[in-house]
Scaffold this active site. Sequence first.
Site, PDB file in Angstrom:
ATOM      1  CB  CYS A  13      -0.955  -0.112   1.423  1.00  0.00           C
ATOM      2  SG  CYS A  13      -2.390  -1.204   1.142  1.00  0.00           S
ATOM      3  CG  ASP A  46     -17.543   3.824   2.708  1.00  0.00           C
ATOM      4  OD1 ASP A  46     -16.974   2.986   3.452  1.00  0.00           O
ATOM      5  OD2 ASP A  46     -18.224   4.558   3.161  1.00  0.00           O
ATOM      6  CG  ASP A  64      -6.316  -2.517  -2.807  1.00  0.00           C
ATOM      7  OD1 ASP A  64      -5.247  -2.319  -3.393  1.00  0.00           O
ATOM      8  OD2 ASP A  64      -6.911  -2.004  -1.563  1.00  0.00           O
ATOM      9  CG  HIS A 135      -7.481  -8.911 -17.427  1.00  0.00           C
ATOM     10  ND1 HIS A 135      -7.787  -9.367 -18.701  1.00  0.00           N
ATOM     11  CD2 HIS A 135      -6.784  -7.984 -17.825  1.00  0.00           C
ATOM     12  CE1 HIS A 135      -7.245  -8.774 -19.682  1.00  0.00           C
ATOM     13  NE2 HIS A 135      -6.808  -7.451 -19.072  1.00  0.00           N
ATOM     14  CB  SER A 136      -2.931 -12.195 -16.601  1.00  0.00           C
ATOM     15  OG  SER A 136      -3.267 -12.764 -17.913  1.00  0.00           O
ATOM     16  CG  ASP A 222      -9.513  -1.587   4.746  1.00  0.00           C
ATOM     17  OD1 ASP A 222     -10.177  -0.644   4.332  1.00  0.00           O
ATOM     18  OD2 ASP A 222      -9.058  -2.237   4.065  1.00  0.00           O
TER      19      ASP A 222
END
Length: 345
Positions: A13, A46, A64, A135-136, A222
């Site tokens: 992150c 949010d 994410d 998906h790649s 979170d």
Amino acid sequence: MAEEKLFCSTGGCTAKLGAGILSRVLERLPKGEKDPDLLIGFDSKDDAAVYRLSDDIAVVQTLDFFPPMVEDPYIFGQIAATNALSDIYAMGGEVKTALNIVCFPESMDLNILGEIMRGGAEKVMEAGGSLAGGHSIADAGVKYGLSVTGVVHPSKILANNGVKPGDALILTKTLGVGIICTANRVGEASKEAMDAVMKSMTTLNKYAAEAIRDYPVHGCTDVTGFGFLGHLHEMLDGNASAVIYADQVPVFEEAFRHADEFLLTAAGQRNRNFAEGRVQFEEGMAFSMEEVLFDPQTSGGLLFSVAKDKAQELLTQLNKTVPAAKIVGEVVAKQDIEITVKKTK
């Protein structure tokens, strides 16, 4: 693995855009006509979108993904999946399906990709969801995460900005993840600290979400890339203020030492800059404590507000499965300074 490192300069992150930059972009997006069934969208800052399908069912959607912050591909896959799944729990939802998001260099060993995806798949299974595809794309660096769909009753959504003055604030995971991962990148973090951090980052917030389900929780989020204070700012939403007691905040002890050695993240400094004018630290507050509160967390815990008269009962119940959880402060009526951090209560 040693010769083919997965590290990038800003893994996990810490790789996210700063809150200030993101806000300026989102403010300029065309909004269109408001759909009354879109209960929560990006305009509310949010954790996930919530769309009502019926009086009893709403869909929770999130995604994410990020570059690696640890060298073990299997552990990285677990962390990335745990982090993505967390947004469903932060909204009060239940995980149903997940799709893989993969960026991977064609020249890299495919066994590494297999281990990343194995780690992610195991966490989706632990969450009670089904991995349904993905998906790649070929890319210069490794990135992995999930798009996750969950469900929630429309009357039981946990929006992040429902806090009320008089609420107690509870945090369910220990802070300092970004600082310790940064120290680990340059060989300064201890094995014990990294083991503790990896255990935290791979622990689903499912267990915390289950414990709080029957209590009067008013706001929930979170704690991830914007750090503890950044996500608390979003919860207050200009309608209230908060007092945080530093001695009650759970912190990985080694993070203090690394912060004092200036083993910090650029994302943490962006978080500090964004909070300027909103946060006031009590005189004499240690620099390292300030840095921990700005530190971007990868797969961090839930931060939620609950009616004060139920807070200790809830904490006792929560600690049965989430031992790191602590009451870290309280919501107060709106003040000139949005967040005040005191050394002790």
